[in-house]
Design a protein around this motif. Structure first.
Motif, PDB file in Angstrom:
ATOM      1  N   ASN A   1      -6.348   3.572  22.490  1.00  0.00           N
ATOM      2  CA  ASN A   1      -4.877   4.013  22.731  1.00  0.00           C
ATOM      3  C   ASN A   1      -3.895   3.333  22.139  1.00  0.00           C
ATOM      4  O   ASN A   1      -3.831   2.116  21.903  1.00  0.00           O
ATOM      5  N   SER A   2      -2.897   3.829  21.458  1.00  0.00           N
ATOM      6  CA  SER A   2      -1.811   3.326  20.352  1.00  0.00           C
ATOM      7  C   SER A   2      -0.454   3.177  21.536  1.00  0.00           C
ATOM      8  O   SER A   2       0.456   3.702  21.319  1.00  0.00           O
ATOM      9  N   GLY A   3      -0.591   2.441  22.579  1.00  0.00           N
ATOM     10  CA  GLY A   3       0.278   2.196  23.474  1.00  0.00           C
ATOM     11  C   GLY A   3      -0.213   1.715  24.936  1.00  0.00           C
ATOM     12  O   GLY A   3      -1.499   1.511  24.834  1.00  0.00           O
ATOM     13  N   PHE A   4       0.810   1.664  25.626  1.00  0.00           N
ATOM     14  CA  PHE A   4       0.250   1.166  27.219  1.00  0.00           C
ATOM     15  C   PHE A   4       1.297   2.017  27.936  1.00  0.00           C
ATOM     16  O   PHE A   4       2.148   2.465  27.981  1.00  0.00           O
ATOM     17  N   TYR A   5       0.549   2.067  29.552  1.00  0.00           N
ATOM     18  CA  TYR A   5       1.411   2.612  30.487  1.00  0.00           C
ATOM     19  C   TYR A   5       1.932   1.728  31.418  1.00  0.00           C
ATOM     20  O   TYR A   5       1.285   0.824  31.730  1.00  0.00           O
ATOM     21  N   SER A   6       2.898   2.099  32.234  1.00  0.00           N
ATOM     22  CA  SER A   6       3.254   1.281  33.157  1.00  0.00           C
ATOM     23  C   SER A   6       3.896   2.341  34.517  1.00  0.00           C
ATOM     24  O   SER A   6       4.415   3.224  34.342  1.00  0.00           O
ATOM     25  N   TYR A   7       3.664   1.988  35.679  1.00  0.00           N
ATOM     26  CA  TYR A   7       4.316   2.749  36.667  1.00  0.00           C
ATOM     27  C   TYR A   7       4.326   1.668  37.934  1.00  0.00           C
ATOM     28  O   TYR A   7       3.856   0.469  37.930  1.00  0.00           O
ATOM     29  N   ALA A   8       5.101   1.979  39.072  1.00  0.00           N
ATOM     30  CA  ALA A   8       5.261   1.149  39.916  1.00  0.00           C
ATOM     31  C   ALA A   8       5.295   1.914  41.427  1.00  0.00           C
ATOM     32  O   ALA A   8       5.926   2.933  41.456  1.00  0.00           O
TER      33      ALA A   8
ATOM     34  N   PHE B   1       8.199  10.299  28.445  1.00  0.00           N
ATOM     35  CA  PHE B   1       8.213  10.762  29.991  1.00  0.00           C
ATOM     36  C   PHE B   1       7.228  11.909  29.872  1.00  0.00           C
ATOM     37  O   PHE B   1       7.835  12.972  29.602  1.00  0.00           O
ATOM     38  N   PRO B   2       6.177  11.755  30.552  1.00  0.00           N
ATOM     39  CA  PRO B   2       5.196  12.991  30.695  1.00  0.00           C
ATOM     40  C   PRO B   2       5.669  14.178  31.765  1.00  0.00           C
ATOM     41  O   PRO B   2       5.451  15.109  31.898  1.00  0.00           O
ATOM     42  N   SER B   3       6.525  13.594  32.952  1.00  0.00           N
ATOM     43  CA  SER B   3       7.054  14.370  33.754  1.00  0.00           C
ATOM     44  C   SER B   3       8.409  13.779  34.275  1.00  0.00           C
ATOM     45  O   SER B   3       8.811  12.657  33.822  1.00  0.00           O
ATOM     46  N   ASP B   4       9.169  14.662  34.717  1.00  0.00           N
ATOM     47  CA  ASP B   4      10.329  14.308  35.532  1.00  0.00           C
ATOM     48  C   ASP B   4      10.223  14.255  36.897  1.00  0.00           C
ATOM     49  O   ASP B   4      11.128  13.947  37.838  1.00  0.00           O
ATOM     50  N   GLU B   5       9.087  14.248  37.580  1.00  0.00           N
ATOM     51  CA  GLU B   5       9.075  14.635  38.919  1.00  0.00           C
ATOM     52  C   GLU B   5       9.592  13.289  39.931  1.00  0.00           C
ATOM     53  O   GLU B   5      10.067  13.524  40.852  1.00  0.00           O
ATOM     54  N   PHE B   6       9.445  12.212  39.061  1.00  0.00           N
ATOM     55  CA  PHE B   6       9.828  11.081  39.798  1.00  0.00           C
ATOM     56  C   PHE B   6      11.055  10.518  39.654  1.00  0.00           C
ATOM     57  O   PHE B   6      11.478   9.811  40.145  1.00  0.00           O
ATOM     58  N   ARG B   7      11.989  11.196  38.566  1.00  0.00           N
ATOM     59  CA  ARG B   7      13.308  10.765  38.509  1.00  0.00           C
ATOM     60  C   ARG B   7      14.100  11.584  39.409  1.00  0.00           C
ATOM     61  O   ARG B   7      14.044  12.620  39.814  1.00  0.00           O
TER      62      ARG B   7
ATOM     63  N   LYS C   1       8.009   5.819  50.671  1.00  0.00           N
ATOM     64  CA  LYS C   1       7.541   5.249  49.628  1.00  0.00           C
ATOM     65  C   LYS C   1       7.583   6.114  48.512  1.00  0.00           C
ATOM     66  O   LYS C   1       7.378   7.507  48.555  1.00  0.00           O
ATOM     67  N   LYS C   2       7.716   5.729  47.375  1.00  0.00           N
ATOM     68  CA  LYS C   2       7.687   6.667  45.966  1.00  0.00           C
ATOM     69  C   LYS C   2       6.944   5.853  44.988  1.00  0.00           C
ATOM     70  O   LYS C   2       7.019   4.480  44.585  1.00  0.00           O
ATOM     71  N   VAL C   3       6.244   6.649  44.051  1.00  0.00           N
ATOM     72  CA  VAL C   3       5.790   6.272  42.901  1.00  0.00           C
ATOM     73  C   VAL C   3       6.554   6.553  41.474  1.00  0.00           C
ATOM     74  O   VAL C   3       6.943   8.042  41.533  1.00  0.00           O
ATOM     75  N   PHE C   4       7.073   5.697  40.704  1.00  0.00           N
ATOM     76  CA  PHE C   4       7.835   5.837  39.678  1.00  0.00           C
ATOM     77  C   PHE C   4       6.874   5.870  38.550  1.00  0.00           C
ATOM     78  O   PHE C   4       6.401   4.667  38.151  1.00  0.00           O
ATOM     79  N   GLY C   5       6.641   6.747  37.648  1.00  0.00           N
ATOM     80  CA  GLY C   5       5.822   6.955  36.550  1.00  0.00           C
ATOM     81  C   GLY C   5       4.584   7.347  36.889  1.00  0.00           C
ATOM     82  O   GLY C   5       4.342   8.250  37.938  1.00  0.00           O
ATOM     83  N   PRO C   6       3.717   7.304  36.122  1.00  0.00           N
ATOM     84  CA  PRO C   6       3.504   6.440  34.772  1.00  0.00           C
ATOM     85  C   PRO C   6       4.221   6.949  33.747  1.00  0.00           C
ATOM     86  O   PRO C   6       4.394   8.134  33.424  1.00  0.00           O
ATOM     87  N   VAL C   7       5.075   6.198  32.746  1.00  0.00           N
ATOM     88  CA  VAL C   7       5.507   6.417  31.643  1.00  0.00           C
ATOM     89  C   VAL C   7       4.612   5.704  30.589  1.00  0.00           C
ATOM     90  O   VAL C   7       4.133   4.799  30.820  1.00  0.00           O
ATOM     91  N   LEU C   8       4.664   6.300  29.400  1.00  0.00           N
ATOM     92  CA  LEU C   8       4.090   5.578  28.059  1.00  0.00           C
ATOM     93  C   LEU C   8       4.794   4.959  27.175  1.00  0.00           C
ATOM     94  O   LEU C   8       6.016   5.440  26.713  1.00  0.00           O
ATOM     95  N   VAL C   9       4.772   3.709  26.780  1.00  0.00           N
ATOM     96  CA  VAL C   9       5.007   2.905  25.725  1.00  0.00           C
ATOM     97  C   VAL C   9       4.179   3.275  24.667  1.00  0.00           C
ATOM     98  O   VAL C   9       3.101   2.796  24.508  1.00  0.00           O
ATOM     99  N   TYR C  10       4.760   4.095  23.684  1.00  0.00           N
ATOM    100  CA  TYR C  10       3.856   4.692  22.662  1.00  0.00           C
ATOM    101  C   TYR C  10       4.240   3.961  21.108  1.00  0.00           C
ATOM    102  O   TYR C  10       5.585   3.736  21.079  1.00  0.00           O
TER     103      TYR C  10
END
Length: 652
Positions: A132-139, A244-250, A292-301
């Motif tokens: 992969n040319s990048g990494f993901y992060s979520y919390a 942002f692969p999705s808006d569901e967590f925003r 409780k809520k999960v923010f992400g994952p988003v991709l740093v590409y």
């Protein structure tokens, strides 16, 4: 799942040839390396201190302290208190998942009631995969039952890139440019304007930016349009992108506006904020409420090229974004709190519109925006921040489908471009894992009492159809000259007083055109002596006769409001008690922050026949006692309706 960038030259490896993912751990750092990207994180804090890619040892600003390079942060407050800024630093590090194909690491900060800290346990995750040319992060953010009360103002991931490399910013097909240096915003090199974010560049390093306005809010975008943005370095052709692969967590739904990238060079992954809305968007946790809520994952590409132009890297980043959207929801996050495909369901249906005075029949809700959010009142999705939201657009026949909705209880909300009002389907929508809920046909009964006497604008929740003046030459951002988003220019609110120095706007519904004659923002008028006074706009219209049975109806829809009081009077601007008063409403600040909308609000005003007269009439709209230049409102749409006749009631 992200793949190695198609724009990379000299690294064309087959999937089977991709190196194994490596985890290197020492006393103070954790390094994730897949042979393409090397990410260094502080331990146990979980701050991104370095990103190696494309021949650059570190894409992040090496002159900054390590804590100020790549980090999760938040703003919060105690009830009634002021905002507290907090860079989230973990206290416990662990390896969640590690094999040759993937590594996922966790940095947890546990809430300690004995300390002055936000009452949340926060688990930050970082993931790197083979090839992969990048990494993901979520919390995962969690507030346990019984914990202290607080308000969550904002949370995000911020990246500070190397200022000697990243000069070119891209946030949309038509919003790309070379950007000023961060030093250009130093006090000796610029002049601050009406608020700290906006400055005129007086001594920029690059003469090209001499006299330009810079303001990070000029680069805001609606959630629905904010899928990929970032920066390009020309010295070693490298792109850094937030996807942002999705808006569901925003929070705040598909129309919520957020910051993207801005001078720094800074790139932001905004998950939750009150921008363009204020306090109504701050979720308030009271009485020990669990959450409780999960923010992400988003991709740093990351992508690179030995040859080419910025457009090649931008197009590649967009292609990667489309791939990520198609891959959502991901199947690889190790946290059980991130719901996988089998834990979600789909919803389908069809929306129709009934407005007998606009359409002879019930018609399909064409291109309607439809979304699932936590149960609430009509329009409550705009200020909903605790749960997840799922949005789509219907086709030309009103059919829609919402896919991969997290299991739970929702209401279905919506609105239809060109149709006034908020839609909400009666009853809850229950999503079970693996279910397909068919809502069949529903009818949106649009607000309507009688035939249209006159209308101003288009009910589309924005003010862009109205007259947006050219910017003052002293306050220009060259990106937005001859641009569709001309409202992004600084100081447009000042143009009202220049256009109407002595008297206020007068609009005749028969002879005037709202695109040329209705100013996009109702603001106060600055007099010659510099004082700011109320402004009263006049709408002139003719009535051949006045219907004496029943009530006329005035529909006032606002795209935004900021501490505004709008008073309505008919045919007498001087009566002491207005016929209608909105009272003070709105904290959107979209006028100052170059937005076309904030929160949508609508008022339905009963108009007595005795207020009107045969022949010429005038309606007066007064912005009462604005305290500063940013107090005001943006209209979305205005309509006066006749009383419904007996025949009309039969039709309805």
């Amino acid at each position: 799942m992200s793949r190695r960038s198609r724009a990379i030259y000299g690294a064309h490896l087959n999937d089977n040839d991709d190196p194994d993912v490596k985890l290197i751990e020492n006393r103070h750092y954790v390094i994730l390396d897949n042979g393409i990207v090397r990410v260094t994180l502080s331990k146990p804090a979980g701050i991104v201190t370095g990103i190696k890619f494309g021949g650059l040892d570190n894409l992040l600003e090496i002159a900054n302290k390590e804590k100020n390079r790549g980090y999760w942060d938040l703003n919060w407050n105690k009830p009634g208190g002021s905002g507290i800024f907090d860079v989230v630093e973990g206290t416990d590090f662990s390896v969640v998942d590690y094999n040759a194909d993937k590594v996922e690491v966790s940095f947890v900060r546990t809430y300690d009631p004995s300390r002055e800290m936000v009452p949340l346990t926060i688990d930050k995750r970082f993931i790197l995969m083979r090839g992969n040319s990048g990494f993901y992060s979520y919390a995962i953010y969690e507030h346990m039952a019984g914990w202290a009360d607080f308000d969550l103002i904002q949370t995000r991931i911020a990246f500070k890139l190397r200022k000697d490399r990243f000069r070119y910013m891209a946030i949309a097909d038509d919003k790309q440019r070379l950007m000023p240096f961060p030093e250009d915003r130093d006090p000796n090199n610029c002049q601050q304007l009406a608020y700290p974010e906006a400055v005129i560049l007086t001594h920029p390093k690059d003469p090209e930016f001499q006299g330009e306005v810079d303001d990070k809010y000029q680069y805001s975008a609606d959630n629905k349009d904010n899928r990929v943005h970032g920066w390009i370095s020309f010295d070693s052709m490298v792109g850094f992108w937030i996807i942002f692969p999705s808006d569901e967590f925003r929070n705040g739904g598909n129309l919520k506006q957020n910051l993207t990238s801005h001078v720094g060079p800074t790139s932001l992954s905004m998950f939750h904020s009150g921008h363009y809305a204020g306090d109504p968007l701050f979720p308030k946790f009271r009485g020990g409420e669990p959450w409780k809520k999960v923010f992400g994952p988003v991709l740093v590409y990351l992508n690179s090229a030995t040859l080419g132009t910025p457009s090649a890297l931008w197009e590649d980043a967009k292609e990667q974004m489309f791939s990520e959207v198609q891959s959502w929801p991901y199947d690889w996050p190790a946290s059980q709190d991130f719901l996988k495909v089998h834990q979600r369901g789909d919803v389908s249906g069809r929306l129709l519109v009934k407005d007998w005075f606009a359409f002879p029949n019930i018609v399909p809700a064409r291109s309607a925006y439809l979304g699932l959010a936590l149960p609430g009142e009509k329009g409550s999705w705009q200020t909903e921040s605790k749960g997840y939201q799922f949005w789509t657009q219907s086709d030309e026949n009103g059919y829609f489908r919402l896919s991969n909705v997290c299991a739970g209880e929702y209401n279905l909300y919506g609105w239809v471009p060109g149709v006034l009002g908020e839609y909400k389907k009666e009853g809850s929508v229950i999503i079970q894992p693996g279910s397909l809920v068919d809502l069949q046909e529903s009818v949106f009964d649009a607000p309507r009492d009688g035939k249209t006497v006159w209308e101003i604008g288009i009910p589309d929740r924005s003010s862009t159809e109205f007259y947006i003046p050219d910017p003052d030459p002293k306050f220009v951002n060259r990106l937005y000259l001859n641009h569709p988003e001309r409202y992004r220019q600084y100081g447009l609110w000042l143009r009202y007083s220049e256009l109407y120095p002595d008297t206020d706007l007068v609009y005749d519904v028969q002879s005037n055109d709202w695109s040329n004659d209705w100013f996009f923002a109702h603001v106060g008028r600055v007099k010659e002596d510099g004082s700011l006074v109320s402004s009263t706009w006049q709408v002139q219209f003719q009535l051949e006769s006045v219907v004496q049975t029943g009530l006329y109806k005035l529909r006032l829809a606002f795209a935004s409001a900021n501490f505004a009081v709008i008073q309505v009077r008919f045919n007498d601007p001087d009566i002491s008690t207005p016929h209608f008063d909105t009272k003070r409403f709105g904290t959107d600040n979209a006028i100052a922050r170059h937005g076309k909308h904030g929160l949508y609000r609508a008022f339905d005003v009963d108009v007595l026949p005795q207020w009107l007269q045969e022949g010429k009439n005038a309606m007066y709209l007064t912005l009462k006692n604005p305290q500063n230049l940013f107090v005001g409102a943006m209209y979305d749409y205005l309509r006066l309706e006749e009383p419904a006749s007996q025949q009309d009631h039969h039709l309805i």
